[in-house]
Structures are given as C-alpha cells and as structure tokens.
Design an enzyme around this catalytic site. Structure first.
Site, PDB file in Angstrom:
ATOM      1  N   ASN A  82      26.718 -52.247   8.605  1.00 16.75           N
ATOM      2  CA  ASN A  82      25.871 -51.144   9.052  1.00 16.75           C
ATOM      3  C   ASN A  82      26.046 -50.827  10.542  1.00 16.75           C
ATOM      4  O   ASN A  82      25.196 -50.208  11.165  1.00 16.75           O
ATOM      5  CB  ASN A  82      24.402 -51.408   8.740  1.00 16.75           C
ATOM      6  CG  ASN A  82      23.687 -50.106   8.377  1.00 16.75           C
ATOM      7  OD1 ASN A  82      24.298 -49.190   7.817  1.00 16.75           O
ATOM      8  ND2 ASN A  82      22.404 -50.005   8.698  1.00 16.75           N
ATOM      9  N   ARG A  83      27.183 -51.270  11.088  1.00 13.63           N
ATOM     10  CA  ARG A  83      27.610 -50.830  12.418  1.00 13.63           C
ATOM     11  C   ARG A  83      29.040 -50.302  12.348  1.00 13.63           C
ATOM     12  O   ARG A  83      29.623 -49.965  13.348  1.00 13.63           O
ATOM     13  CB  ARG A  83      27.582 -52.009  13.429  1.00 13.63           C
ATOM     14  CG  ARG A  83      26.221 -52.621  13.670  1.00 13.63           C
ATOM     15  CD  ARG A  83      25.273 -51.675  14.424  1.00 13.63           C
ATOM     16  NE  ARG A  83      23.957 -52.299  14.581  1.00 13.63           N
ATOM     17  CZ  ARG A  83      22.987 -52.244  13.670  1.00 13.63           C
ATOM     18  NH1 ARG A  83      23.176 -51.558  12.546  1.00 13.63           N
ATOM     19  NH2 ARG A  83      21.834 -52.834  13.888  1.00 13.63           N
ATOM     20  N   TYR A 108      15.084 -49.125  16.344  1.00 18.38           N
ATOM     21  CA  TYR A 108      15.909 -49.296  17.543  1.00 18.38           C
ATOM     22  C   TYR A 108      17.141 -48.436  17.346  1.00 18.38           C
ATOM     23  O   TYR A 108      17.472 -48.052  16.225  1.00 18.38           O
ATOM     24  CB  TYR A 108      16.313 -50.759  17.760  1.00 18.38           C
ATOM     25  CG  TYR A 108      16.719 -51.482  16.507  1.00 18.38           C
ATOM     26  CD1 TYR A 108      17.908 -51.183  15.852  1.00 18.38           C
ATOM     27  CD2 TYR A 108      15.903 -52.471  15.949  1.00 18.38           C
ATOM     28  CE1 TYR A 108      18.276 -51.841  14.698  1.00 18.38           C
ATOM     29  CE2 TYR A 108      16.265 -53.133  14.780  1.00 18.38           C
ATOM     30  CZ  TYR A 108      17.457 -52.810  14.163  1.00 18.38           C
ATOM     31  OH  TYR A 108      17.825 -53.445  13.013  1.00 18.38           O
ATOM     32  N   GLU A 129      13.447 -49.523   4.756  1.00 19.78           N
ATOM     33  CA  GLU A 129      13.239 -50.949   5.054  1.00 19.78           C
ATOM     34  C   GLU A 129      12.057 -51.374   4.192  1.00 19.78           C
ATOM     35  O   GLU A 129      10.912 -51.023   4.464  1.00 19.78           O
ATOM     36  CB  GLU A 129      12.913 -51.159   6.542  1.00 19.78           C
ATOM     37  CG  GLU A 129      14.033 -50.765   7.493  1.00 19.78           C
ATOM     38  CD  GLU A 129      15.183 -51.773   7.550  1.00 19.78           C
ATOM     39  OE1 GLU A 129      15.087 -52.858   6.930  1.00 19.78           O
ATOM     40  OE2 GLU A 129      16.177 -51.468   8.229  1.00 19.78           O
TER      41      GLU A 129
HETATM   42  O1  0X9 Z   1      19.851 -52.487  11.958  1.00 19.54           O
HETATM   43  C1  0X9 Z   1      20.108 -51.999  10.857  1.00 19.54           C
HETATM   44  O2  0X9 Z   1      21.257 -51.877  10.433  1.00 19.54           O
HETATM   45  C2  0X9 Z   1      18.961 -51.538   9.953  1.00 19.54           C
HETATM   46  N1  0X9 Z   1      17.907 -52.517   9.995  1.00 19.54           N
HETATM   47  S1  0X9 Z   1      18.081 -54.014   9.342  1.00 19.54           S
HETATM   48  O3  0X9 Z   1      16.935 -54.806   9.720  1.00 19.54           O
HETATM   49  N2  0X9 Z   1      18.086 -53.906   7.767  1.00 19.54           N
HETATM   50  O4  0X9 Z   1      19.318 -54.564   9.792  1.00 19.54           O
HETATM   51  C3  0X9 Z   1      18.432 -50.223  10.428  1.00 19.54           C
HETATM   52  C4  0X9 Z   1      19.408 -49.090  10.483  1.00 19.54           C
HETATM   53  C5  0X9 Z   1      18.745 -47.794  10.834  1.00 19.54           C
HETATM   54  N3  0X9 Z   1      19.650 -46.719  11.025  1.00 19.54           N
HETATM   55  C6  0X9 Z   1      20.161 -46.367  12.232  1.00 19.54           C
HETATM   56  N4  0X9 Z   1      19.803 -46.939  13.333  1.00 19.54           N
HETATM   57  N5  0X9 Z   1      21.025 -45.370  12.226  1.00 19.54           N
HETATM   58 ZN    ZN Z   2      19.630 -54.294   6.635  1.00 18.73          ZN
END
Ligand code: 0X9
Ligand code: ZN
Length: 412
Positions: free
Chosen positions: A251-252, A355, A378
């Site tokens: 997710n990055r 964040y 979430e």
């Molecule tokens: O940090 C993340 O990837 C997500 N939260 S987690 O606690 N599941 O890791 C939130 C992602 C939200 N989306 C963006 N910031 N674009």
């Molecule tokens: Zn997550």
C-alpha cells in the site's frame, strides 16, 4: 504407542511454536494527542526498528522491550498523555493461536459445506472455497488466477455477475481487494463473507447484483501465509529486498504519486519504483481490463473504524473532485453500520483524519485507474487486542462491514 504419539505431537507443536517470531513483552501504548505538535513529535518514532504504529494518528503504538524506557521518558518529557493497553503482545497472539488449534481440533470433521466465520481461514482454505463456489455456481461466479507472487503462490480473483459470472461490460464494476496488508485478517474474512452472501444467498441481493463484482479477498498471499506461519504481525509482501530485510508495503507501491521510502527494513517500504511488485501489477492489470466500467473501488483494511476517501498522498490534502459525493456516501454507509448496532465509523479524507501516505491503492484507483469512487475501509479492530480480533467477533465485524458494502453499492 499412544503416549509416543502424544509426545510426538507435543514436540511438533513446540517446534511449530518455536518457529514463530515472538512478541514477548512488547507493549502497546495508547497516546492521547491534544496538539498537532505532539503528533509530529510522535511521528519521529514511526520508522524506527522495533516501533510499530498500529493505528493512524499515533494513537496505538507497539514498542519492543529494548525501547520502552526511552519511549516512556520521551512521552513524559513532551507531556504526551498515555497508558499501556497491552502489557505483553505475545500473550494475545498465543491466545489467538490456542483458540484456533482448539477450534480446528473440535471441528476437524466439518467439510467445506459448513464453512464458518468463527475462525480465520488459511490461504489454502480461502482458495479452495473460491474454487468450490465457481464450480457450484457457474452461472454466477468465476475464479481466475490473476498473478503469481515472488514465492510462487497464485493470486485469485472472483467475479460475481448475473451475466454468467463474467463482467458484462454494461453494468458498473465494483472492485474490492482485502489483505494487501498481511496481518489484517479481519479484512480478509469480511471480504469472504461478502462473497459468501452474494454467491450463496444471491436471491436476497438483487440490487447489489445489478453491479458486477470483482473481488480479490487475499491480495497478498505470501504475506498472509507468513503471518500465519511465522510472524503474526507481518504487514508487507515477502519480496527479498536486501539480505537482511524482506517485504514491500503493497500500500505504498502503487504508481500514482509514488515516492521512495528509503529503509527496506521499514514496515512501510515502498519498493524500488511504482508498481514494482507482482501483486500490485496483477491488480493494476485487472483494473485496466475493465477500465470502461470501473465505478467503485474499495480497499479493505483494519483497523480504526474509518471510511477514507482520496487523495491521501499529501497534507494539506488534495481532495478528489467529487469529494462531496464521497462524503455523503461514506456517511450513509457509516449510518448503516450503526443501524445494525455496530460502532461509529468516522468518514473523512485519509490524509486529514489518518495520515498522509504515498503510493496507496485508493489514490491509484481514483487518480490513475479511472474509478468514479474510491475508499479505504479501516474496519473494527479487536479492542485492546488490535489486529488480533478475537475470532468470536469475526461474524459481527463481517456482517457490519457487509452493510457498508451494501450501502456504498446502492449509491453508485
Ligand atoms: O497506511 C495505510 O496503508 C492504510 N492504513 S493501515 O493501518 N491499514 O496500514 C491507510 C491508507 C489510506 N490511504 C491513503 N493514505 N492514500
Ligand atoms: Zn492496512
């Protein structure tokens, strides 16, 4: 003979347990941040080894034993109110494991036809279930392998559509992935419950089935397996980045406003470049295939009771052009959860209320793939247990989440 078998089992169990990464005496702190400055002070800890931000805004932070004294002094020095909510993370993990072993021992004779939402499924169980659904309901569901991971596991997507289980090309496509983060087990179970309802109780949901659904319930197979076998709190995939550290935070990694995050050992390592990972690329390719009909994208994560809309890559945040619609849809979905007795979900921009984070899937969906609507959910965590939602609560979380899916699908 009997006692020899028992002994062997004991030894095997001991070996299996010994292989798991231990979180003995890791503590989880809950902080009460009252000023923006305190938030920034806490953020300085975010990328350190042995520090794990469990929830956005630095509210819950897991700290390894070596750093606890230092961390406590830091909190005191900066007058950040806090309390310890878990004294020993390992204890909650072991309790979860014990429950699962006991559940499996007492339900060993149950076949797939009696699937249950009383325990967490393994990757094989998830994949078997999808295949069985496709075999049993050929006019409604198809399953395909959309990619192969670094460790050679397949990624499976299920398409649920009243037009013979394939995307029609005329109906809106709702695209959902869960489990991009390995340890977020309740997200995966909630996606499976949605699949279960839509396929096995399709008569009850004609409105929802006015859409075509493409769902990848376990989008990070290597990571998920690893979170079962070796490290319950593993977040990333298992790509061997350096000799010392494995894993890219999927997710990055998405190639929209992607940015390099230096430390390969960090839990939020973004990879060498945007879309570098096989898992990300498989999802991107699937999105591209349906580009003409992409209406709603949902990334299912835990935890925090949040319904987040894009963009989240920067702060002050850049809202999607139809942010008002996102907010209205989100609030309706949140109300649908409270209507069935669930907790209060907060709706907001992800950078603002959680964040900022670059390269996340929701930003890619809204900014690059062409979805009309995109959210990150979430879901509800396990109270003070965080990611270890007690299995007895899976059904509650999954059925509340179903109301979010249903509400959002009704609004597109
Ligand atoms: O940090 C993340 O990837 C997500 N939260 S987690 O606690 N599941 O890791 C939130 C992602 C939200 N989306 C963006 N910031 N674009
Ligand atoms: Zn997550």
């Amino acid at each position: 003979m009997r006692s020899a078998t028992v002994l062997l089992l004991l030894v095997l169990t001991a070996v299996a347990l010994a292989e798991q990464v231990s979180y003995r005496n890791y503590k989880v702190y809950q902080t009460e941040i009252t000023e923006h400055k305190q938030q920034a002070l806490l953020k300085r800890w975010e990328n350190l080894d042995g520090v794990d931000f469990w929830e956005g805004n630095g509210r819950r932070i897991m700290i390894e034993p070596r750093l606890q004294k230092k961390f406590e002094l830091y909190l005191q020095a900066h007058k950040i109110p806090h309390k310890i909510i878990i004294e020993d993370v390992e204890e909650t993990i072991e309790a979860e494991r014990k429950y699962d072993q006991e559940y499996r021992r007492t339900h060993a004779d149950l076949g797939r036809s009696t699937i249950s939402f009383d325990n967490f499924w393994t990757l094989d169980e998830i994949h078997d279930y999808l295949d069985e659904l496709a075999a049993e309901y050929p006019s409604l569901a198809t399953v395909e392998n959309i990619g192969t991971t670094e460790e050679g596991r397949v990624m499976k997507a299920i398409t649920i559509s009243t037009t013979n289980g394939v995307v029609s090309g005329t109906k809106p496509v709702i695209f959902i992935d869960a489990g991009i983060h390995a340890r977020e087990w309740a997200a995966i179970m909630s996606a499976l419950y949605l699949i279960h309802e839509l396929v096995e109780h399709s008569d009850e949901y004609p409105d929802m089935l006015a859409n075509d659904w493409v769902i990848i319930p376990a989008a990070n197979p290597d990571g998920y397996e690893y979170s079962h076998t070796t490290n319950r709190l593993w977040r990333k995939n298992r790509f061997p980045v350096t000799v010392l550290c494995s894993g890219v935070d999927l997710n990055r990694n998405w190639d929209y406003q992607w940015a390099y995050t230096s430390n390969a050992c960090s839990d939020t390592y973004a990879g060498a470049e945007g879309n570098s990972e096989a898992e990300t690329r498989a999802l991107v390719a699937l999105m591209q295939r349906y580009s003409a009909n992409l209406r709603l994208y949902l990334a299912v994560h835990t935890y925090g009771n949040l319904i987040l809309y894009p963009f989240g890559y920067t702060m002050p945040f850049v809202p999607v052009s139809n942010a008002d619609e996102h907010i209205a849809m989100g609030q309706k979905a949140a109300a649908a959860v409270t209507a069935v007795g669930g907790p209060t979900f907060t709706v907001g921009n992800s950078a603002e209320i959680l964040y900022s984070a670059t390269g996340a899937s929701d930003d890619y969906a809204a900014g690059a793939a062409g979805f009309t609507y995109a959210f990150t959910l979430e879901l509800t965590g396990g109270g003070s247990n965080g990611f270890d939602l007690p299995a007895s609560q899976i059904m509650a979380v999954a059925s509340q989440t179903f109301e979010i899916f249903r509400s959002l699908a009704g609004d597109i």
